[in-house]
Design a protein around this motif. Structure first.
Motif, PDB file in Angstrom:
ATOM      1  N   THR A  56       0.844  -1.204   0.000  1.00 35.54           N
ATOM      2  CA  THR A  56       0.000   0.000   0.000  1.00 35.54           C
ATOM      3  C   THR A  56       0.869   1.240   0.000  1.00 35.54           C
ATOM      4  OG1 THR A  56      -0.062  -0.107   2.408  1.00 35.54           O
ATOM      5  CG2 THR A  56      -1.885  -1.141   1.217  1.00 35.54           C
ATOM      6  N   GLY A  57       2.069   1.112  -0.532  1.00 30.22           N
ATOM      7  CA  GLY A  57       3.053   2.181  -0.451  1.00 30.22           C
ATOM      8  C   GLY A  57       2.788   3.340  -1.369  1.00 30.22           C
ATOM      9  N   LYS A  58       3.599   4.341  -1.208  1.00 34.25           N
ATOM     10  CA  LYS A  58       3.520   5.558  -2.006  1.00 34.25           C
ATOM     11  C   LYS A  58       3.867   5.253  -3.451  1.00 34.25           C
ATOM     12  CE  LYS A  58       5.645  10.095  -2.591  1.00 34.25           C
ATOM     13  NZ  LYS A  58       6.637  11.053  -2.065  1.00 34.25           N
ATOM     14  N   THR A  59       3.107   5.851  -4.363  1.00 34.36           N
ATOM     15  CA  THR A  59       3.379   5.701  -5.780  1.00 34.36           C
ATOM     16  C   THR A  59       3.766   7.039  -6.390  1.00 34.36           C
ATOM     17  OG1 THR A  59       1.045   5.983  -6.306  1.00 34.36           O
ATOM     18  CG2 THR A  59       1.827   3.719  -6.060  1.00 34.36           C
ATOM     19  N   LEU A  60       4.495   6.954  -7.468  1.00 32.26           N
ATOM     20  CA  LEU A  60       4.986   8.135  -8.152  1.00 32.26           C
ATOM     21  C   LEU A  60       4.925   7.856  -9.646  1.00 32.26           C
ATOM     22  CD1 LEU A  60       6.396  10.873  -7.417  1.00 32.26           C
ATOM     23  CD2 LEU A  60       8.566   9.662  -7.680  1.00 32.26           C
ATOM     24  N   TYR A  61       4.490   8.848 -10.427  1.00 32.65           N
ATOM     25  CA  TYR A  61       4.325   8.642 -11.862  1.00 32.65           C
ATOM     26  C   TYR A  61       4.961   9.767 -12.648  1.00 32.65           C
ATOM     27  CZ  TYR A  61       0.809   5.197 -10.545  1.00 32.65           C
ATOM     28  OH  TYR A  61       0.166   4.106 -10.001  1.00 32.65           O
ATOM     29  N   ALA A  62       5.417   9.436 -13.836  1.00 29.66           N
ATOM     30  CA  ALA A  62       5.811  10.467 -14.780  1.00 29.66           C
ATOM     31  C   ALA A  62       4.559  11.139 -15.317  1.00 29.66           C
ATOM     32  CB  ALA A  62       6.608   9.842 -15.924  1.00 29.66           C
ATOM     33  N   GLU A  63       4.660  12.406 -15.600  1.00 32.73           N
ATOM     34  CA  GLU A  63       3.484  13.159 -16.038  1.00 32.73           C
ATOM     35  C   GLU A  63       2.815  12.571 -17.276  1.00 32.73           C
ATOM     36  OE1 GLU A  63       3.119  15.279 -18.858  1.00 32.73           O
ATOM     37  OE2 GLU A  63       1.096  15.851 -18.241  1.00 32.73           O
ATOM     38  N   PRO A  64       3.534  12.089 -18.265  1.00 27.98           N
ATOM     39  CA  PRO A  64       2.859  11.580 -19.475  1.00 27.98           C
ATOM     40  C   PRO A  64       1.977  10.349 -19.234  1.00 27.98           C
ATOM     41  CG  PRO A  64       5.147  12.073 -19.937  1.00 27.98           C
ATOM     42  CD  PRO A  64       4.995  12.138 -18.459  1.00 27.98           C
ATOM     43  N   VAL A  65       2.207   9.636 -18.128  1.00 24.57           N
ATOM     44  CA  VAL A  65       1.432   8.418 -17.883  1.00 24.57           C
ATOM     45  C   VAL A  65       0.456   8.570 -16.730  1.00 24.57           C
ATOM     46  CG1 VAL A  65       3.390   7.086 -18.743  1.00 24.57           C
ATOM     47  CG2 VAL A  65       3.040   7.274 -16.268  1.00 24.57           C
ATOM     48  N   GLU A  66       0.516   9.681 -16.017  1.00 28.24           N
ATOM     49  CA  GLU A  66      -0.369   9.914 -14.878  1.00 28.24           C
ATOM     50  C   GLU A  66      -1.828   9.779 -15.310  1.00 28.24           C
ATOM     51  OE1 GLU A  66       1.040  11.632 -11.697  1.00 28.24           O
ATOM     52  OE2 GLU A  66      -0.756  10.609 -10.972  1.00 28.24           O
ATOM     53  N   GLY A  67      -2.577   8.977 -14.558  1.00 28.02           N
ATOM     54  CA  GLY A  67      -3.983   8.773 -14.855  1.00 28.02           C
ATOM     55  C   GLY A  67      -4.262   7.651 -15.844  1.00 28.02           C
ATOM     56  N   ARG A  68      -3.222   7.157 -16.499  1.00 23.90           N
ATOM     57  CA  ARG A  68      -3.396   6.049 -17.457  1.00 23.90           C
ATOM     58  C   ARG A  68      -2.701   4.772 -16.975  1.00 23.90           C
ATOM     59  NH1 ARG A  68      -1.079   6.284 -22.257  1.00 23.90           N
ATOM     60  NH2 ARG A  68       0.593   7.702 -21.639  1.00 23.90           N
ATOM     61  N   PHE A  69      -1.592   4.918 -16.295  1.00 24.63           N
ATOM     62  CA  PHE A  69      -0.828   3.769 -15.816  1.00 24.63           C
ATOM     63  C   PHE A  69      -1.006   3.662 -14.297  1.00 24.63           C
ATOM     64  CE2 PHE A  69       2.751   3.628 -19.251  1.00 24.63           C
ATOM     65  CZ  PHE A  69       1.787   3.634 -20.247  1.00 24.63           C
ATOM     66  N   THR A  70      -0.951   2.423 -13.823  1.00 19.92           N
ATOM     67  CA  THR A  70      -1.005   2.158 -12.386  1.00 19.92           C
ATOM     68  C   THR A  70       0.083   1.165 -12.023  1.00 19.92           C
ATOM     69  OG1 THR A  70      -3.407   2.502 -12.358  1.00 19.92           O
ATOM     70  CG2 THR A  70      -2.429   1.368 -10.473  1.00 19.92           C
ATOM     71  N   ILE A  71       0.891   1.525 -11.057  1.00 18.47           N
ATOM     72  CA  ILE A  71       1.893   0.606 -10.544  1.00 18.47           C
ATOM     73  C   ILE A  71       1.377   0.012  -9.242  1.00 18.47           C
ATOM     74  CG2 ILE A  71       3.168   2.445  -9.346  1.00 18.47           C
ATOM     75  CD1 ILE A  71       5.746   0.864  -9.949  1.00 18.47           C
ATOM     76  N   PHE A  72       1.554  -1.278  -9.079  1.00 14.44           N
ATOM     77  CA  PHE A  72       1.188  -1.903  -7.813  1.00 14.44           C
ATOM     78  C   PHE A  72       2.075  -3.121  -7.621  1.00 14.44           C
ATOM     79  CE2 PHE A  72      -1.468  -5.405  -9.522  1.00 14.44           C
ATOM     80  CZ  PHE A  72      -1.746  -4.946 -10.796  1.00 14.44           C
ATOM     81  N   ARG A  73       2.006  -3.697  -6.442  1.00 13.78           N
ATOM     82  CA  ARG A  73       2.880  -4.811  -6.118  1.00 13.78           C
ATOM     83  C   ARG A  73       2.160  -5.807  -5.231  1.00 13.78           C
ATOM     84  NH1 ARG A  73       7.898  -2.242  -3.415  1.00 13.78           N
ATOM     85  NH2 ARG A  73       8.457  -4.418  -2.922  1.00 13.78           N
ATOM     86  N   ASP A  74       2.621  -7.028  -5.289  1.00 18.87           N
ATOM     87  CA  ASP A  74       2.146  -8.098  -4.413  1.00 18.87           C
ATOM     88  C   ASP A  74       3.394  -8.661  -3.749  1.00 18.87           C
ATOM     89  OD1 ASP A  74       1.324 -10.499  -3.246  1.00 18.87           O
ATOM     90  OD2 ASP A  74      -0.202 -10.841  -4.787  1.00 18.87           O
ATOM     91  N   ASN A  75       3.634  -8.264  -2.514  1.00 19.45           N
ATOM     92  CA  ASN A  75       4.866  -8.689  -1.847  1.00 19.45           C
ATOM     93  C   ASN A  75       4.888 -10.200  -1.587  1.00 19.45           C
ATOM     94  OD1 ASN A  75       5.846  -6.108  -1.936  1.00 19.45           O
ATOM     95  ND2 ASN A  75       5.527  -5.680   0.235  1.00 19.45           N
ATOM     96  N   ALA A  76       3.728 -10.791  -1.391  1.00 18.98           N
ATOM     97  CA  ALA A  76       3.683 -12.239  -1.178  1.00 18.98           C
ATOM     98  C   ALA A  76       4.129 -13.001  -2.429  1.00 18.98           C
ATOM     99  CB  ALA A  76       2.280 -12.665  -0.776  1.00 18.98           C
ATOM    100  N   LYS A  77       3.847 -12.441  -3.583  1.00 15.23           N
ATOM    101  CA  LYS A  77       4.240 -13.075  -4.850  1.00 15.23           C
ATOM    102  C   LYS A  77       5.570 -12.548  -5.368  1.00 15.23           C
ATOM    103  CE  LYS A  77      -0.455 -14.090  -6.427  1.00 15.23           C
ATOM    104  NZ  LYS A  77      -1.468 -13.893  -7.482  1.00 15.23           N
ATOM    105  N   LYS A  78       6.155 -11.595  -4.666  1.00 16.13           N
ATOM    106  CA  LYS A  78       7.418 -10.985  -5.083  1.00 16.13           C
ATOM    107  C   LYS A  78       7.315 -10.429  -6.503  1.00 16.13           C
ATOM    108  CE  LYS A  78      10.501 -13.697  -2.141  1.00 16.13           C
ATOM    109  NZ  LYS A  78      11.747 -14.487  -2.090  1.00 16.13           N
ATOM    110  N   THR A  79       6.230  -9.763  -6.772  1.00 15.03           N
ATOM    111  CA  THR A  79       5.968  -9.283  -8.121  1.00 15.03           C
ATOM    112  C   THR A  79       5.482  -7.839  -8.093  1.00 15.03           C
ATOM    113  OG1 THR A  79       5.379 -11.515  -8.816  1.00 15.03           O
ATOM    114  CG2 THR A  79       4.709  -9.718 -10.262  1.00 15.03           C
ATOM    115  N   ALA A  80       6.007  -7.058  -9.010  1.00 16.59           N
ATOM    116  CA  ALA A  80       5.516  -5.707  -9.248  1.00 16.59           C
ATOM    117  C   ALA A  80       4.842  -5.677 -10.610  1.00 16.59           C
ATOM    118  CB  ALA A  80       6.660  -4.705  -9.202  1.00 16.59           C
ATOM    119  N   TYR A  81       3.869  -4.800 -10.730  1.00 21.71           N
ATOM    120  CA  TYR A  81       3.077  -4.742 -11.951  1.00 21.71           C
ATOM    121  C   TYR A  81       2.987  -3.307 -12.462  1.00 21.71           C
ATOM    122  CZ  TYR A  81       1.385  -9.221 -10.103  1.00 21.71           C
ATOM    123  OH  TYR A  81       1.303 -10.498  -9.604  1.00 21.71           O
ATOM    124  N   LEU A  82       2.768  -3.207 -13.758  1.00 24.19           N
ATOM    125  CA  LEU A  82       2.451  -1.913 -14.340  1.00 24.19           C
ATOM    126  C   LEU A  82       1.242  -2.122 -15.251  1.00 24.19           C
ATOM    127  CD1 LEU A  82       3.374   1.078 -14.521  1.00 24.19           C
ATOM    128  CD2 LEU A  82       4.541   0.453 -16.653  1.00 24.19           C
TER     129      LEU A  82
END
Length: 125
Positions: A56-82
């Motif tokens: 549930t950590g802090k996210t940060l985006y580049a302006e060109p992708v803000e509102g279109r891309f979402t970064i998230f992670r599942d620490n139990a699966k050791k996986t990050a997603y975009l």
């Protein structure tokens, strides 16, 4: 040190969606802030998004992708997603996953020390 493997790239039409995954191994995933960067031939690798260590950590985006891309992670699966929605041709490039052993999500490429090999994304108009 953590090893990273990206997947999920491919061909998409403008307006479409893709989800990239970054599978980590060899380290304690929850110790790392995760970032996504992209690069096209002849250009610098540029920041896309980052998420700090917690799921549930802090996210940060580049302006060109803000509102279109979402970064998230599942620490139990050791996986990050975009999650990439409403794709545009200018989103095309090779997307790299990166990790830094810190709780701070930042845009600076040089402070990410572990990198994957990248996955290619091509968006057609």
């Amino acid at each position: 040190q953590v090893q990273l493997v990206e997947s999920g790239g491919g061909l998409a039409q403008a307006g479409g969606s893709l989800r990239l995954s970054c599978q980590a191994s060899g380290g304690r995933f929850s110790d790392y802030t995760m970032g996504w960067f992209r690069q096209t031939p002849g250009t610098e690798r540029e920041f896309v998004a980052a998420i700090s260590r917690l799921s549930t950590g802090k996210t940060l985006y580049a302006e060109p992708v803000e509102g279109r891309f979402t970064i998230f992670r599942d620490n139990a699966k050791k996986t990050a997603y975009l999650e990439m929605n409403n794709l545009k041709p200018e989103d095309s490039g090779r997307y790299y996953c990166a990790a830094r052993q810190s709780d701070h999500a930042v845009r600076i490429r040089s402070v990410y020390f572990d990198w994957g090999q990248g996955t290619q994304v091509t968006v057609t108009s």
